[in-house]
Design a protein around this motif. Structure first.
Motif, PDB file in Angstrom:
ATOM      1  N   ARG A 134      -2.089  -3.618  -1.396  1.00 51.24           N
ATOM      2  CA  ARG A 134      -2.072  -2.471  -0.594  1.00 51.24           C
ATOM      3  C   ARG A 134      -0.838  -2.063  -0.330  1.00 51.24           C
ATOM      4  O   ARG A 134      -0.745  -0.896  -0.336  1.00 51.24           O
ATOM      5  N   ASN A 135      -0.044  -2.842  -0.211  1.00 50.80           N
ATOM      6  CA  ASN A 135       1.439  -2.234  -0.025  1.00 50.80           C
ATOM      7  C   ASN A 135       1.831  -1.813  -1.355  1.00 50.80           C
ATOM      8  O   ASN A 135       2.696  -0.586  -0.983  1.00 50.80           O
ATOM      9  N   LEU A 136       1.715  -2.344  -2.314  1.00 46.39           N
ATOM     10  CA  LEU A 136       2.045  -1.679  -3.706  1.00 46.39           C
ATOM     11  C   LEU A 136       1.561  -0.419  -3.708  1.00 46.39           C
ATOM     12  O   LEU A 136       2.302   0.601  -4.133  1.00 46.39           O
ATOM     13  N   LEU A 137       0.188  -0.062  -3.553  1.00 52.17           N
ATOM     14  CA  LEU A 137      -0.428   1.400  -3.619  1.00 52.17           C
ATOM     15  C   LEU A 137       0.205   2.373  -2.681  1.00 52.17           C
ATOM     16  O   LEU A 137       0.356   3.204  -3.051  1.00 52.17           O
ATOM     17  N   GLY A 138       0.556   1.880  -1.720  1.00 55.98           N
ATOM     18  CA  GLY A 138       0.861   2.578  -0.384  1.00 55.98           C
ATOM     19  C   GLY A 138       2.295   2.931  -0.846  1.00 55.98           C
ATOM     20  O   GLY A 138       2.676   4.350  -0.879  1.00 55.98           O
ATOM     21  N   ASN A 139       3.163   2.163  -1.461  1.00 54.84           N
ATOM     22  CA  ASN A 139       4.424   2.594  -1.931  1.00 54.84           C
ATOM     23  C   ASN A 139       4.452   3.314  -2.986  1.00 54.84           C
ATOM     24  O   ASN A 139       5.483   4.087  -3.116  1.00 54.84           O
ATOM     25  N   LEU A 140       3.429   3.538  -3.889  1.00 46.29           N
ATOM     26  CA  LEU A 140       3.372   4.269  -4.905  1.00 46.29           C
ATOM     27  C   LEU A 140       2.989   5.796  -4.506  1.00 46.29           C
ATOM     28  O   LEU A 140       2.661   6.844  -5.502  1.00 46.29           O
ATOM     29  N   GLY A 141       2.564   5.837  -3.385  1.00 43.27           N
ATOM     30  CA  GLY A 141       2.193   7.329  -2.906  1.00 43.27           C
ATOM     31  C   GLY A 141       0.771   7.392  -2.590  1.00 43.27           C
ATOM     32  O   GLY A 141       0.451   8.559  -2.358  1.00 43.27           O
TER      33      GLY A 141
END
Length: 335
Positions: A134-141
């Protein structure tokens, strides 16, 4: 009588002139048609020549990319033998990092940009806790609502039951699509399989050309489910709960000279999501370029090390969409 003869003579002259005019027109038409045919053949020949050259350059770039893959495999074996003594090696004999940093390989007919990533430095979509995904997807915008749909749908796709997570879907949703199919209810076998999951798009998975996509940071081969600090790209590090930009930069700077052997030395006390052990499975991304061209041919391969300096290919895609760009090594270092 004389007048009649003159009239006949004049008529004969006119008929002869008319025939010559028709003949001239026919000649002009024939010349026009021949000119069109010649230009058509010329255009076709030029098109065929350019097509042949384009095909040739494409094949050459493919061979350059394949050479980059082979060079990357050699560098993996070299790393296995020298990774603990990198600081003692000459500059041109240094050990390549396995965090995806691209290296420029210059060859006689072109160049290749090659990056190696240890699969233990990626987020395993079958094993890693979903909070990191979830954090990775959020960091990718990716928008938070889209993140919830994608991750919950991924969980429903791989779990063995038909229970639906809060924002997820099961087979009933997929069977209602124009081209119906059922949820797998088993682990992901490939990363491309994500395109079958609700909410996932090609732009999210592969990127938009200016920035990398999710596929650059995920795997199905990190069986431990933990993130290796010595191999994880910054994007993955920033997805770990409690990670800050300062700590992530410190990790990257520290491991450039020597592998991190103790979490405490970099200020980390919570090791729930982390590991320091390197795996024996690597992904290589290689892009071949002719001269100074910005467009290249790219290949992605995942290999597992075996005994006697042999590798087992777990995955091979050619051509592939990769994040490597047509940059020189100096440009990469200055980013």
């Amino acid at each position: 009588m004389k007048t009649l003869q003159q009239t006949n003579k004049l008529k004969t002259v006119n008929d002869t002139g008319s025939q010559r005019g028709v003949a001239l027109l026919m000649v002009l038409w024939v010349l026009t048609i021949l000119t069109v045919i010649v230009f058509s053949f010329s255009y076709m020949a030029r098109t065929e020549t350019e097509g042949a050259l384009s095909f040739r350059y494409g094949i050459e770039k493919q061979f350059l990319a394949e050479a980059g893959i082979e060079r990357g495999i050699m560098e993996i074996f070299y790393r296995q033998a020298n990774k603990n003594q990198n600081i003692l090696l000459e500059e041109d004999m240094d050990v390549w990092s396995v965090d995806g940093t691209p290296r420029e390989i210059k060859m006689e007919n072109g160049r290749a940009m090659v990056g190696i990533t240890d699969e233990s430095g990626k987020v395993d979509i079958n094993r890693t806790p979903d909070v990191i995904l979830r954090n990775l997807l959020g960091n990718l915008g990716v928008e938070i609502d889209e993140v919830d749909v994608i991750v919950d749908s991924m969980l429903d796709w791989r779990d063995p039951d038909d229970l639906v997570h809060l924002n997820g879907v099961e087979s009933s949703y997929y069977m209602s699509l124009p081209n119906p199919y059922e949820a797998k209810n088993a682990d992901f076998d490939t990363l491309e399989e994500l395109l079958l999951v609700k909410g996932m798009t090609r732009e999210i998975l592969y990127g938009d050309g200016e920035k990398g996509g999710l596929i650059d940071y995920i795997t199905v081969y990190n069986t431990s489910g933990r993130i290796n600090l010595n191999a994880a790209p910054r994007e993955v590090l920033m997805a770990v709960p409690g990670m800050t930009g300062e700590i992530a930069d410190n990790i990257i700077m520290t491991r450039e000279n020597t592998p991190i052997t103790n979490l405490q030395e970099i200020g980390i006390t919570n090791s729930q999501f982390l590991t320091l052990g390197e795996s024996r499975t690597y992904t290589l991304e290689s892009s071949g370029f002719k001269g100074e061209e910005k467009s290249g041919y790219s290949i992605r391969a995942t290999v597992s090390l075996m005994g006697n300096n042999k590798v087992n290919y777990l995955y091979y895609k050619s051509p592939a969409e990769v994040k490597a760009e047509a940059k020189t090594e100096e440009e990469v270092k200055t980013e």
